[in-house]
Design an enzyme around this catalytic site. Structure first.
Site, short mmCIF file in Angstrom:
data_model
loop_
_atom_site.label_atom_id
_atom_site.label_comp_id
_atom_site.label_asym_id
_atom_site.label_seq_id
_atom_site.Cartn_x
_atom_site.Cartn_y
_atom_site.Cartn_z
N ARG A 198 -10.87 -2.26 4.38
CA ARG A 198 -10.02 -3.66 4.79
C ARG A 198 -10.89 -4.74 5.31
O ARG A 198 -12.11 -4.60 5.37
CB ARG A 198 -8.81 -3.23 5.73
CG ARG A 198 -7.94 -2.10 5.23
CD ARG A 198 -6.85 -2.50 4.00
NE ARG A 198 -6.17 -1.14 3.67
CZ ARG A 198 -4.89 -1.09 4.14
NH1 ARG A 198 -4.56 -1.91 5.14
NH2 ARG A 198 -4.03 -0.02 3.75
N LYS A 236 -6.92 4.14 4.03
CA LYS A 236 -7.51 2.93 4.34
C LYS A 236 -8.95 3.09 5.28
O LYS A 236 -8.76 4.27 6.10
CB LYS A 236 -6.22 2.11 4.93
CG LYS A 236 -5.78 2.62 6.15
CD LYS A 236 -4.47 1.97 6.41
CE LYS A 236 -3.90 2.50 7.45
NZ LYS A 236 -2.48 1.81 7.97
N LYS A 245 -11.16 1.05 7.99
CA LYS A 245 -11.38 -0.24 8.70
C LYS A 245 -12.57 -0.42 9.56
O LYS A 245 -13.11 0.59 10.29
CB LYS A 245 -10.01 -0.36 9.85
CG LYS A 245 -8.58 -0.44 8.91
CD LYS A 245 -7.79 -0.36 9.90
CE LYS A 245 -6.36 -0.63 8.96
NZ LYS A 245 -5.00 -0.52 10.00
N CYS A 285 9.40 -5.28 6.00
CA CYS A 285 8.70 -4.17 5.97
C CYS A 285 9.45 -2.86 5.57
O CYS A 285 10.43 -2.57 6.33
CB CYS A 285 7.89 -3.93 7.21
SG CYS A 285 6.93 -2.47 7.31
N CYS A 298 7.65 0.79 13.73
CA CYS A 298 7.50 2.36 13.25
C CYS A 298 6.11 2.61 13.96
O CYS A 298 5.44 1.95 14.53
CB CYS A 298 7.65 2.23 11.89
SG CYS A 298 5.74 1.91 11.19
N CYS A 301 0.69 -1.12 13.49
CA CYS A 301 0.09 -2.07 13.03
C CYS A 301 -0.31 -3.15 14.38
O CYS A 301 -1.46 -3.79 14.24
CB CYS A 301 0.89 -3.03 12.08
SG CYS A 301 0.90 -1.73 10.69
#
Length: 638
Positions: free
Chosen positions: A144, A228, A230, A457, A496, A500
């Site tokens: 990412r 993902k 990072k 979202c 959630c 993030c």
């Protein structure tokens, strides 16, 4: 051949098959973008992510029996948060033409555009690429956006090295498939910047089987990464990028003359988890070792190859690299990395303590120019009432052609500012209601973060961005009630458990666990150097004041000198916090009876007063009080 850490081999997840059959991120997306439909199929949605977009729907507009209000979220990929002026103006225009008239700064130093319809997606992506931007790899199972400290210090070479290597690592790990340009630019490959020759050479160097030779994706192969991935690059002591939360963090190491020597490597961080699944958890990265500057690209490829070949491709909840380090242990993981690398990593170099910095306000660049950090509440660039940040930024970028850097706390830094431009920029911001003095920003807001959550979202369980400003106001009232009105607390909220906004590093973390309810995490530090821990699983929104008052009262009563709330919770422990809360007697606030004194006015005067109240949209008693104060003021002066 992709290996998995399981033996005998198990059936790969459905998504692994979708990636393998996509012809390197082309299908079924390339076919479906040409169809006159409002949304993509599920298989196309999974491939769309690699191109920088998520399919969403506005959950506020859901009506039973009707099609969802489908729209696309588009995310930019810009290493180190760099946004050139022409790109910002393009994003601003696209948000008005195709989006919801706002821009969202992400917690990974990118921009998000919300509300784009499928029919406008190709035009939006093409405009971004032609303005020196990209969305490729902003989402999906690959590397990412690479983060770096946003401070544009021109007289501190370590900061310039961090920017350079964030760019280079991003280039090294960029997908090589031509699918992005075929789908969105009709095959025209637009290069926004020339790649460094050393990066090109490193990508082609197949040391110890880190590559799939002669393949369209030499590093990723047909399956890309298990999940993902990072990365970040920072300098010693600067924790403006949450250094422990990434799969890989590189720390610039220079000599006494400021010359780059190499990099410390931390590996295995990650925030995502799932409620009720104890096998999923937030994790801090571990020191892995040190590598000389000339070997950094091969070391990165070795780490990527280890996760690529041994990360879990069966259970996606268990597929992030942090679980591989947890399951194997650091020593086994390092040994496998060294096998791909071809030699041992050197020992990790000593580092100073990490400190969080937000770089708000006016600062010197070190070359005679200035930079300005602007606080953006929850990262939302918008015009709303007297707050017109979107208008202000467009005016400033238009007039002065300034670049910007986005921060990991979703703020904005404008830089390359001539001292002679300062007054004009201040004037534009002031006229648009924007605060430039960080001391005037409410401290709870300044150090807070929230994810977008509802309504866009699809993973959100409850509110986050829309709820946090009101909740911060309520928290402020509780702090004032117990005598801690000036206290600074790092507050982060997500709708959630995916994390993030990195709530698991906060002093006070809110994680959506049910509609209008949050799991509460306590014990992180102001400098984001240790994990918080879950304190209660489901706190209803309406009970926040009742829950926090005893904790804040205990903190005020027992805190050590200069101890923060998170450090206090970590030191005394949850058992002591619960014991104090159980025996706590709430502070009683004397209530003033409403309408304690009544004054009658003639009917005609009351009618006029009511009309004024409705016209000015303020209570009648405010108008009466203003009139009486004017009367007594005039009486006193006479």
């Amino acid at each position: 051949m992709v290996h998995t850490p399981t033996s005998p081999p198990q059936k790969l997840s459905k998504l692994e098959g979708i990636k393998e059959n996509s012809n390197f991120l082309r299908e079924p997306l390339a076919t479906e973008i040409l169809e006159e439909t409002t949304h993509f199929t599920e298989n196309a949605v999974q491939i769309l992510k690699f191109h920088g977009s998520y399919q969403q729907d506005n959950r506020d507009n859901r009506v039973k029996g009707q099609e969802k209000d489908y729209q696309m979220m588009l995310r930019t990929r810009n290493p180190g948060g760099f946004i050139p002026p022409q790109l910002y103006l393009t994003l601003d225009r696209l948000s008005d033409e195709y989006g919801n008239q706002t821009l969202r700064v992400t917690t990974r130093q990118g921009f998000q555009l919300h509300g784009i319809l499928k029919k406008n997606l190709k035009s939006a992506i093409a405009a971004i690429v032609n303005s020196m931007g990209s969305t490729l790899g902003a989402c999906g199972d690959l590397n990412r956006n690479v983060m770096a400290p946003p401070a544009p210090f021109k007289n501190r070479p370590e900061y310039q090295y961090a920017w350079k290597y964030a760019d280079n690592i991003a280039d090294l790990l960029t997908p090589q498939t031509e699918a992005y340009y075929e789908i969105w630019l009709d095959g025209e490959k637009f290069l926004s910047a020339e790649e460094s020759p050393e990066v090109v050479a490193a990508r082609q160097r197949n040391s110890n089987k880190t590559l799939f030779p002669n393949k369209e994706e030499p590093i990723y192969g047909v399956h890309y990464m298990p999940r993902k991935f990072k990365c970040s690059v920072t300098v010693p002591g600067d924790n403006s990028i949450d250094v422990y939360t990434h799969d890989v963090s590189l720390v610039v190491i220079t000599d006494e003359h400021g010359q780059l020597q190499g990099f410390n490597i931390l590996a295995g961080g990650g925030m995502g988890r799932t409620h009720g699944k104890e096998e999923t958890f937030a994790r801090l990265s571990d020191p892995l070792g040190y590598v000389a500057k000339e070997d950094v690209y091969d070391a990165m490829k070795a780490i990527v190859a280890t996760q690529r070949d041994y990360g879990d491709r069966v259970q996606r909840r268990h597929a992030r690299m942090k679980y591989l380090l947890h399951d194997w242990g650091v020593e086994k993981f390092r040994a496998k990395v060294e096998e791909y690398f071809g030699k041992p990593l050197e020992p990790f170099k000593p580092l100073p303590e990490w400190k969080y910095q937000d770089y708000l306000g006016w600062n010197e660049q070190g070359d005679g120019k200035l930079f300005l950090g602007i606080s953006v509440e929850n990262g939302r660039v918008k015009d709303e009432g007297s707050f017109r940040l979107k208008t202000a930024l467009k005016s400033i970028i238009d007039q002065f052609e300034l670049p910007m850097r986005l921060t990991a706390n979703h703020n904005i830094i404008l830089y390359e500012i001539e001292p002679s431009q300062k007054a004009a920029i201040e004037g534009i911001l002031h006229d648009c209601g924007i605060i430039t003095n960080p001391q005037e920003v409410e401290s709870l807001t300044r150090y807070s973060m929230a994810c977008p959550a509802l309504p866009t979202c699809g993973l959100a369980i409850t509110e986050s961005e829309r709820a946090l400003p009101g909740i911060i106001g309520r928290i402020k009232q509780v702090l004032t009630k117990v005598g801690l009105e000036d206290e600074e607390i790092v507050i982060r909220m997500t709708g959630c458990p995916n994390g993030c906004a990195r709530p698991y590093m906060a002093e006070l973390g809110f994680v959506g666990s049910a509609p209008n309810s949050y799991q509460i995490w306590l014990g992180g530090s102001p400098n984001q150097t240790n994990l918080a821990q879950p304190y209660t699983d489901k706190l209803p929104d309406k009970d926040i004041e009742k829950f926090l008052e005893p904790l804040f009262a205990y903190f005020k009563q027992e805190k050590a000198s200069k101890e923060s709330f998170g450090q206090f919770c970590h030191r005394v422990g949850f058992e002591a916090l619960r014991a104090f809360s159980e025996g706590y007697q709430p502070i009683k606030v004397r209530r003033i009876r409403k309408n304690q004194h009544r004054v009658s006015v003639p009917d005609e005067m009351f009618t006029r007063l009511k009309e004024a109240s409705e016209g000015e949209k303020r209570p009648m008693n405010h108008i009466v009080q203003e009139a009486l104060e004017a009367y007594f003021s005039q009486k006193q002066s006479n």
